[in-house]
Design an enzyme around this catalytic site. Structure first.
Site, PDB file in Angstrom:
ATOM      1  N   PRO A  46      23.831  -1.899 -75.249  1.00  0.00           N
ATOM      2  CA  PRO A  46      24.333  -2.828 -75.105  1.00  0.00           C
ATOM      3  C   PRO A  46      23.932  -3.096 -73.247  1.00  0.00           C
ATOM      4  O   PRO A  46      24.361  -2.315 -72.298  1.00  0.00           O
ATOM      5  CB  PRO A  46      25.191  -3.387 -74.912  1.00  0.00           C
ATOM      6  CG  PRO A  46      25.512  -2.273 -75.916  1.00  0.00           C
ATOM      7  CD  PRO A  46      24.630  -1.267 -76.116  1.00  0.00           C
TER       8      PRO A  46
ATOM      9  N   VAL B 211      20.856  -4.083 -71.664  1.00  0.00           N
ATOM     10  CA  VAL B 211      20.455  -4.140 -70.320  1.00  0.00           C
ATOM     11  C   VAL B 211      19.266  -4.703 -70.767  1.00  0.00           C
ATOM     12  O   VAL B 211      17.221  -5.176 -69.861  1.00  0.00           O
ATOM     13  CB  VAL B 211      19.365  -2.274 -71.739  1.00  0.00           C
ATOM     14  CG1 VAL B 211      20.360  -1.619 -71.437  1.00  0.00           C
ATOM     15  CG2 VAL B 211      19.048  -2.358 -72.907  1.00  0.00           C
TER      16      VAL B 211
ATOM     17  N   GLY C 270      17.837  -0.471 -77.200  1.00  0.00           N
ATOM     18  CA  GLY C 270      18.550   0.140 -76.058  1.00  0.00           C
ATOM     19  C   GLY C 270      20.017  -0.523 -76.737  1.00  0.00           C
ATOM     20  O   GLY C 270      20.425  -1.116 -77.213  1.00  0.00           O
TER      21      GLY C 270
ATOM     22  N   SER D 274      21.787  18.927 -81.101  1.00  0.00           N
ATOM     23  CA  SER D 274      21.473  18.663 -79.584  1.00  0.00           C
ATOM     24  C   SER D 274      22.545  19.301 -78.559  1.00  0.00           C
ATOM     25  O   SER D 274      22.179  19.763 -77.214  1.00  0.00           O
ATOM     26  CB  SER D 274      20.624  17.367 -78.635  1.00  0.00           C
ATOM     27  OG  SER D 274      22.144  16.490 -78.954  1.00  0.00           O
TER      28      SER D 274
ATOM     29  N   LYS E 192      19.734  11.349 -71.478  1.00  0.00           N
ATOM     30  CA  LYS E 192      20.420  12.084 -70.905  1.00  0.00           C
ATOM     31  C   LYS E 192      20.130  12.086 -69.708  1.00  0.00           C
ATOM     32  O   LYS E 192      21.059  12.868 -68.779  1.00  0.00           O
ATOM     33  CB  LYS E 192      19.832  13.411 -71.821  1.00  0.00           C
ATOM     34  CG  LYS E 192      20.428  12.184 -73.467  1.00  0.00           C
ATOM     35  CD  LYS E 192      20.333  14.172 -74.352  1.00  0.00           C
ATOM     36  CE  LYS E 192      20.569  13.824 -75.337  1.00  0.00           C
ATOM     37  NZ  LYS E 192      20.011  15.250 -75.852  1.00  0.00           N
TER      38      LYS E 192
END
Length: 824
Positions: free
Chosen positions: A388, A390, A386, A709, A752
């Site tokens: 930074p 968190v 994950g 994407s 996102k």
């Protein structure tokens, strides 16, 4: 006629004297011996003898266990001895020194005045003159001399007396009293009145004792040599130690002797192979000269072996309810992550219990009560992935606290040398074990929780691949015998609980990633950040700045404004620093003003933090042509990325800027190809791409970007620039585009969506196949952001493009020529 009748006529031939029975002792004529008396009658007999002429009869009992003796209980031949130095003891017994005089024969035994009294008759000993008698006497003397020379237990003066004596009877009595003969042999010699027979009986007894004495002497000599060698080595070591001390080599140190180190090795609980190696190195230590540099290297190596934890690890206890309480106390939100950790702990607890039950039921190896080594439980190695801030590292600390284990954090960021993992070989000066062994020493226990932080940032260069060293560490089938280059002995890591962290899982080497279970931790929502700030960050900053709870209060509205206007992150580190920036100004304000409390509201933030640093979200303030809001996933979580397309008249090429990677460039070319075919359907002039070039730019040009994407985002930007139709500012999109216009699924949907939510986006367009990923997204986000699933680019453009305003000149970033002119 009996003996009494024979000697009745001669008063001197028969006497009545006090008697002391001897249990297991034999006294011979001409022998000086100590005598102990415990029976009252024996003590009384000795006292009576001392009170008269100091003479007493000493007779040997046939059975030493009989206390009340009669004449039949005594051997017939006894001796008369002189008593000297009688001493009474407090216990009622007595001790005396007696000297044997001559043999007598017992005639009768009576009890008089509480003591034994014996009537004895003199005995004449038979002596034979001749060569045979002389030969027997010479043989006894020679054997006695050999016995003395072989180390027999004989006083020197007795040996001299035997050598000087010429009487056969005197020699035989002195020699018969040696202590190495058995009691039965000495009794038989005492009863023998024929001197030649006595000498003849002594010869085999002495020969045997000579042989025993010689063997005993040889054994004693061998033992003495060994002892002398050990004493010599000890003295030399002490001298060497004193010399070193005088030279100052031992000043200020706690140098231990070889014996101390060997004892520590024996008590350390090392496996047999490791213990043998350690003892061998300890033995070498004392043989190395003090001036040799190898001395310090070898001592350091032994210290490392002794400082490592060995033996059985402490028992593990897993309480799921307690673990849940600890996780909730330490972390706000992250419900799905905490659920997965609790599931993992529950499986571990149950599997551990089953292993213990099987170990109890299984038969022991070897002895019936031999201890069985506890097997290590093979559980998946967790990898928290994950952005930074968190809480990945703090989750590892919480797991260690829930399991009551030691926690050791090891940072792997920037490591490029395999020796950092496996250690350096001892041939190098200053060599040390690798970080894994160092962490075990730091933990001091066999079963710590070791967190391998930033495992995705392990590098590779000419010094080797640290990831290859980690393969053995993180494989439960291999780490039972982990090999460190410095230790050169296997070390069992199977009881260690390894937890890893990473910002991006894709950069971890595939073999290493295959050994770990990936648990993704996405960024926090605003509600989660708000809860973390209220429960953890604000109280922590109050404590660190010396503030009481009532002296500083930050309202929820102010915290929300901090998150939106002064931070832009997936975690809460910047928010923590922002709260600290507010808190450090409070003590001065409390000192300079009369107020006792400071309440921070949204309007006060500019005074504390200065002007707002970020706009809330990056969505455009108005609808523009050629400007589309996309979303990306980076090391800091999800983020907004604006894609700009500019039509340039007079050219027909495609220019891409913004440090785009090769995959992203190919996506842009695919988007242009689809747009050239379908542009007229969306209002672009016929032949527009024949005389117009396109420049596609993704801002933040200093940051590299890559991935497929952004295909729908670049397609929408190109179609907007070609058609002159603005793009809705409240829409964000993601998805890969094919040449047929299909929208393919992508990754990082949750990150996102969080980024779109933070930016204030109302509508989020994504591939329909990614709808299956929405179960990871919190319901509160789905309530605030409308998710539009699409299968084709046409669906995206229908939602994103607004009708064209022909009266308005398109003088903006997306299009530099009037729409009317373009239509011509």
């Amino acid at each position: 006629m009996d003996l009494r009748d024979q000697v009745r006529a001669t008063d001197s031939a028969i006497e009545t004297l006090p008697l002391v029975p001897l249990r297991d002792n034999v006294v011979f004529p001409h022998q000086l011996a100590p005598l102990g008396a415990g029976r009252a009658r024996s003590v009384a007999a000795l006292e009576a003898a001392v009170g008269a002429d100091a003479r007493v009869v000493l007779a040997v009992q046939r059975d030493a266990d009989v206390d009340e003796v009669s004449l039949q209980d005594l051997h017939p031949v006894a001796i008369i001895a002189n008593v000297g130095a009688l001493r009474r003891l407090p216990t009622g017994s007595a001790q005396a020194l007696v000297e044997g005089q001559r043999r007598v024969r017992l005639v009768s035994l009576d009890t008089v005045d509480g003591r034994w009294s014996a009537t004895v008759a003199s005995l004449e000993e038979t002596v034979t003159e001749g060569s045979e008698s002389d030969a027997l006497l010479g043989s006894v003397k020679a054997l006695f001399s050999e016995y003395v020379n072989a180390g027999g237990a004989v006083p020197p003066e007795l040996a001299v007396a035997v050598g000087r004596a010429g009487e056969a009877g005197r020699v035989s009595d002195i020699v018969s009293g040696i202590p190495d003969l058995s009691v039965a042999d000495r009794v038989a010699l005492l009863q023998q009145t024929d001197i030649d027979e006595r000498l003849r009986a002594l010869i085999p007894l002495l020969a045997k004792q000579v042989e025993v004495a010689q063997l005993r002497s040889k054994i004693a000599e061998d033992v003495q040599k060994t002892i002398n060698k050990g004493q010599r080595e000890h003295i030399l070591r002490e001298q060497l130690r004193a010399i070193r001390k005088e030279l100052g080599e031992l000043e200020g140190t706690s140098e231990q002797t070889e014996e101390d180190l060997a004892t520590r090795v024996e008590n350390s609980g090392m496996p047999e192979a490791v213990r043998s190696r350690a003892l061998k190195e300890v033995a070498r230590l004392e043989q190395i000269p003090s001036a040799s540099p190898e001395l310090g290297m070898l001592r350091t190596y032994i210290d490392w072996l002794l400082d490592l934890p060995w033996g059985e690890p402490p028992a593990e206890s897993v309480d799921i309810a307690r673990a849940k309480t600890i996780l909730d106390e330490d972390h706000y939100g992250l419900d799905k992550v905490k659920d997965r950790i609790l599931e993992w702990l529950a499986v571990r607890e149950r599997a551990q219990r089953r292993l213990a039950e099987r170990a109890e039921d299984a038969p022991a190896d070897g002895a019936e009560n031999a201890p069985r080594p506890r097997r290590a439980l093979q559980t998946p190695i967790l990898c928290f992935v994950g952005p930074p801030g968190v809480g990945k590292t703090s989750l590892g600390r919480s797991i260690a606290r829930a399991l009551d284990r030691k926690f050791v954090r090891m940072s792997l960021g920037g490591i490029r040398d395999e020796a950092e993992i496996r250690g350096h070989r001892r041939t190098y000066i200053g060599a040390l074990p690798g970080r894994i062994i160092q962490s075990m020493k730091q933990a001091g226990t066999r079963n710590p929780v070791i967190m391998l932080d930033e495992i995705d940032k392990v590098g590779v260069d000419f010094r080797g691949d640290p990831s290859a060293g980690l393969l053995e560490v993180l494989d439960p089938e291999q780490n039972r015998e982990f090999s460190d280059h410095y230790l050169e002995v296997p070390y069992d890591l199977s009881h260690v609980l390894f937890i890893t962290t990473a910002n991006v899982a894709e950069t971890i080497s595939p073999p290493l990633r295959d050994r770990m279970e990936i648990i993704r931790i996405t960024g926090y929502t605003e509600e989660e950040k708000l809860g973390i700030a209220e429960r953890h960050l604000t109280p922590k900053q109050r404590e660190q700045h010396g503030l009481e709870q009532g002296e500083l209060e930050i309202t929820r509205e102010a915290l929300m404004e901090m998150m939106r206007g002064y931070t832009r992150e997936a975690g809460v580190r910047q928010l923590d620093r922002t709260i600290a920036e507010v808190a450090r100004k409070v003590p001065r304000r409390l000192t300079e003003s009369s107020t006792n409390a400071v309440v921070v509201r949204p309007g006060d933030l500019e005074d504390y933090l200065g002007p707002q640093r970020f706009e809330y979200g990056e969505a455009e303030s108005e609808d523009k042509v050629g400007v589309v809001t996309g979303v990306v996933v980076s090391e800091v979580g999800g983020d907004i990325a604006t894609v700009e397309a500019l039509a340039i008249e007079g050219r027909n090429d495609l220019l891409l800027t913004g440090q785009l990677g090769s995959v992203m460039e190919e996506s842009a070319r695919a988007a242009l190809s689809w747009a050239r075919v379908h542009a007229e359907a969306y209002g672009a002039p016929k032949g527009f791409f024949d005389n117009h070039g396109l420049h596609v730019h993704v801002p933040a040009g200093a940051i590299p970007k890559d991935g497929p994407s952004a295909g729908v985002t670049m397609t929408t930007a190109i179609m907007s620039a070609a058609s002159g139709r603005p793009v809705r500012r409240d829409i964000a999109m993601t998805g890969e585009v094919t040449l047929r216009g299909r929208v393919l699924p992508i990754g990082g949907v949750k990150d996102k969506l969080l980024a779109a939510h933070r930016a204030g986006i109302a509508t989020f367009i994504m591939p329909r196949k990614n709808m299956r990923d929405l179960h990871e997204v919190d319901a509160e986000i789905l309530e605030k952001v409308e998710v539009i699933p699409v299968d084709t680019v046409d669906e995206v453009l229908d939602r994103a493009l607004l009708p064209r305003d022909g009266a308005r000149r398109q003088a903006h970033v997306g299009f530099l020529v009037p729409v009317a002119a373009a239509a011509e």
